[in-house]
Design a protein around this motif. Structure first.
Motif, PDB file in Angstrom:
ATOM      1  N   UNK A  26       0.759  -1.391   0.143  1.00 32.41           N
ATOM      2  CA  UNK A  26      -0.035   0.143   0.014  1.00 32.41           C
ATOM      3  C   UNK A  26       1.582   0.933  -0.447  1.00 32.41           C
ATOM      4  N   UNK A  27       1.771   1.150   0.992  1.00 31.44           N
ATOM      5  CA  UNK A  27       2.995   2.530   0.847  1.00 31.44           C
ATOM      6  C   UNK A  27       3.171   2.662  -0.356  1.00 31.44           C
ATOM      7  N   UNK A  28       3.829   1.367  -1.040  1.00 34.26           N
ATOM      8  CA  UNK A  28       4.056   1.490  -2.656  1.00 34.26           C
ATOM      9  C   UNK A  28       3.175   2.255  -3.705  1.00 34.26           C
ATOM     10  N   UNK A  29       1.703   1.803  -3.242  1.00 32.98           N
ATOM     11  CA  UNK A  29       0.778   2.219  -3.812  1.00 32.98           C
ATOM     12  C   UNK A  29       0.887   3.465  -4.251  1.00 32.98           C
ATOM     13  N   UNK A  30       1.165   4.271  -2.559  1.00 33.37           N
ATOM     14  CA  UNK A  30       0.753   5.765  -2.622  1.00 33.37           C
ATOM     15  C   UNK A  30       1.631   6.152  -3.342  1.00 33.37           C
ATOM     16  N   UNK A  31       3.163   5.773  -2.905  1.00 29.58           N
ATOM     17  CA  UNK A  31       4.208   6.890  -3.268  1.00 29.58           C
ATOM     18  C   UNK A  31       4.034   6.484  -5.026  1.00 29.58           C
ATOM     19  N   UNK A  32       3.264   5.812  -5.603  1.00 30.83           N
ATOM     20  CA  UNK A  32       3.703   5.317  -6.993  1.00 30.83           C
ATOM     21  C   UNK A  32       2.649   6.235  -7.266  1.00 30.83           C
ATOM     22  N   UNK A  33       1.624   7.167  -6.583  1.00 30.83           N
ATOM     23  CA  UNK A  33       0.455   7.365  -6.795  1.00 30.83           C
ATOM     24  C   UNK A  33      -0.103   8.689  -6.490  1.00 30.83           C
ATOM     25  N   UNK A  34       0.739   9.587  -6.037  1.00 30.05           N
ATOM     26  CA  UNK A  34       0.867  10.973  -4.985  1.00 30.05           C
ATOM     27  C   UNK A  34      -0.361  11.726  -5.077  1.00 30.05           C
ATOM     28  N   UNK A  35      -1.792  11.469  -6.165  1.00 28.54           N
ATOM     29  CA  UNK A  35      -2.459  12.333  -6.228  1.00 28.54           C
ATOM     30  C   UNK A  35      -3.954  11.647  -6.061  1.00 28.54           C
ATOM     31  N   UNK A  36      -3.868  10.089  -6.112  1.00 25.66           N
ATOM     32  CA  UNK A  36      -4.245   9.682  -5.696  1.00 25.66           C
ATOM     33  C   UNK A  36      -5.416  10.085  -5.319  1.00 25.66           C
ATOM     34  N   UNK A  38      -9.433   9.759  -2.646  1.00 25.60           N
ATOM     35  CA  UNK A  38     -10.232   9.289  -1.096  1.00 25.60           C
ATOM     36  C   UNK A  38     -10.532   8.165  -1.980  1.00 25.60           C
ATOM     37  N   UNK A  39     -12.001   7.956  -3.278  1.00 23.88           N
ATOM     38  CA  UNK A  39     -11.907   6.746  -3.160  1.00 23.88           C
ATOM     39  C   UNK A  39     -11.674   5.412  -3.672  1.00 23.88           C
ATOM     40  N   UNK A  40     -10.354   5.972  -4.585  1.00 24.03           N
ATOM     41  CA  UNK A  40      -9.625   4.291  -4.986  1.00 24.03           C
ATOM     42  C   UNK A  40      -7.913   4.215  -4.015  1.00 24.03           C
ATOM     43  N   UNK A  41      -8.341   5.247  -2.672  1.00 24.65           N
ATOM     44  CA  UNK A  41      -8.171   4.538  -1.304  1.00 24.65           C
ATOM     45  C   UNK A  41      -8.722   3.518  -0.581  1.00 24.65           C
ATOM     46  N   UNK A  42      -9.641   3.772  -0.775  1.00 19.34           N
ATOM     47  CA  UNK A  42     -10.316   2.609  -0.047  1.00 19.34           C
ATOM     48  C   UNK A  42     -10.660   1.748  -1.009  1.00 19.34           C
ATOM     49  N   UNK A  43     -11.051   1.759  -2.066  1.00 17.93           N
ATOM     50  CA  UNK A  43     -10.484   0.594  -2.339  1.00 17.93           C
ATOM     51  C   UNK A  43      -9.931  -0.420  -2.846  1.00 17.93           C
ATOM     52  N   UNK A  44      -8.195   0.162  -2.586  1.00 20.02           N
ATOM     53  CA  UNK A  44      -6.685  -0.299  -2.707  1.00 20.02           C
ATOM     54  C   UNK A  44      -6.653  -1.163  -0.901  1.00 20.02           C
ATOM     55  N   UNK A 153      -7.362  -0.541   7.959  1.00 19.45           N
ATOM     56  CA  UNK A 153      -6.824   0.176   8.584  1.00 19.45           C
ATOM     57  C   UNK A 153      -5.272   0.915   8.405  1.00 19.45           C
ATOM     58  N   UNK A 154      -5.208  -0.539   8.488  1.00 19.32           N
ATOM     59  CA  UNK A 154      -2.909  -0.560   8.264  1.00 19.32           C
ATOM     60  C   UNK A 154      -2.552  -0.123   7.490  1.00 19.32           C
ATOM     61  N   UNK A 155      -3.470  -0.360   5.903  1.00 18.10           N
ATOM     62  CA  UNK A 155      -3.398  -0.488   4.405  1.00 18.10           C
ATOM     63  C   UNK A 155      -3.995   1.191   3.783  1.00 18.10           C
ATOM     64  N   UNK A 156      -4.869   1.374   4.814  1.00 18.89           N
ATOM     65  CA  UNK A 156      -5.033   2.911   4.228  1.00 18.89           C
ATOM     66  C   UNK A 156      -3.669   4.170   4.915  1.00 18.89           C
ATOM     67  N   UNK A 157      -3.656   3.861   5.887  1.00 24.36           N
ATOM     68  CA  UNK A 157      -2.416   4.023   6.545  1.00 24.36           C
ATOM     69  C   UNK A 157      -0.977   4.479   5.840  1.00 24.36           C
ATOM     70  N   UNK A 162       2.604   6.770   1.511  1.00 22.40           N
ATOM     71  CA  UNK A 162       2.919   6.788   0.639  1.00 22.40           C
ATOM     72  C   UNK A 162       2.851   8.235  -0.436  1.00 22.40           C
ATOM     73  N   UNK A 163       1.462   8.026  -0.544  1.00 25.56           N
ATOM     74  CA  UNK A 163       1.454   9.094  -0.911  1.00 25.56           C
ATOM     75  C   UNK A 163       2.105  10.928  -0.725  1.00 25.56           C
TER      76      UNK A 163
END
Length: 194
Positions: A26-36, A38-44, A153-157, A162-163
Motif C-alpha cells: 500500500x505504501x508503494x502504491x501511494x508512492x507510485x500515485x501521489x495524487x490518488x 480518497x475513493x481509490x484509496x478506500x478501494x485499494x 486500517x493499516x493499508x489506508x495508513x 506513501x502519497x
C-alpha cells in the motif's frame, strides 16, 4: 459462542501481523500515485482487507475438508507470492524508469494489478486457517472480519504515508515502489522456504 478477550486480541494480532506485507505494498502504491483520490484509496485498502479476511477462511475450510491436499499445496505459497510480486514490482520499476526518461508521470495502478497484489500479499494467510481450525464457523467468520478490518486500517495508513512521500519524490516514486514490491516478494519467499 464464547468470545473472550483473548479471542479479540488474537484476531487483532493476526490482522496486524498479516497486514504488514499489504501495508508495504500500500505504501508503494501511494508512492507510485501521489495524487490518488480518497475513493481509490478506500478501494485499494478494501481489496487488501478482503483477501486478508478471505484467505484464513479458505484455510479454515481446508482444515475441515481437504487438509491433505492443502499441505501439499503449502510448499508452493512462497513461490507464488514471489512470482506475483516480482511481476508487479518489475512492471512498476520499468514503468517508472520509462516515465523518468520521458519526464512524464507513470501509469495509474490497474484493478488487475491490485488483485494480483491482494492475492500475493495474503496467500500466506491461508495457514492462519490451521490456527483458527478449532473455531466454529461463526467464530471463524468473526475472526476473519476482524483481520480484514485491521488490514483495511493499516493499508489506508500505508497509502496515505506513501502519497505524502510520493509527492516529494515525484518521478522516482514508481521506481521506489517497484523496488519495494520486489523486496517484499523476496522476503515472503525466503520466509516461506526457511
Amino acid at each position: 459462542m464464547n468470545l473472550g478477550v483473548s479471542f479479540f486480541i488474537n484476531s487483532i494480532g493476526f490482522g496486524a501481523g498479516l497486514a504488514m506485507d499489504a501495508f508495504s505494498v500500500s505504501l508503494a502504491n501511494g508512492l507510485g500515485e501521489p495524487k490518488m483520490r480518497a475513493k481509490k484509496m478506500l478501494g485499494i485498502a478494501g481489496i487488501f482487507a478482503f483477501f486478508q479476511a478471505l484467505m484464513p477462511l479458505i484455510g479454515w475450510v481446508c482444515v475441515h475438508t481437504v487438509v491433505e491436499h492443502f499441505n501439499s499445496f503449502k510448499k508452493f505459497i512462497p513461490w507464488i507470492a514471489l512470482v506475483l510480486l516480482l511481476y508487479i514490482g518489475g512492471k512498476m520499476l520499468i514503468d517508472g524508469i520509462k516515465a523518468s526518461d520521458e519526464n512524464s508521470e507513470s501509469a495509474a495502478l490497474t484493478l488487475g494489478a491490485l488483485l494480483i497484489q491482494g492475492v500475493a500479499t495474503s496467500i500466506d494467510a491461508l495457514s492462519v486457517g490451521f490456527t483458527i481450525s478449532d473455531y466454529n464457523l461463526p467464530k471463524a467468520l468473526l475472526s476473519a472480519f476482524i483481520i480484514g478490518a485491521v488490514t483495511f486500517l493499516i493499508c489506508l495508513g500505508g497509502i496515505a504515508i506513501g502519497k505524502k512521500f510520493g509527492t516529494h519524490l515525484a518521478g522516482k516514486a514508481s521506481i521506489l515502489g517497484g523496488v519495494i514490491l520486489i523486496i517484499i516478494g523476496i522476503q515472503i519467499f525466503l520466509k516461506g522456504i526457511m
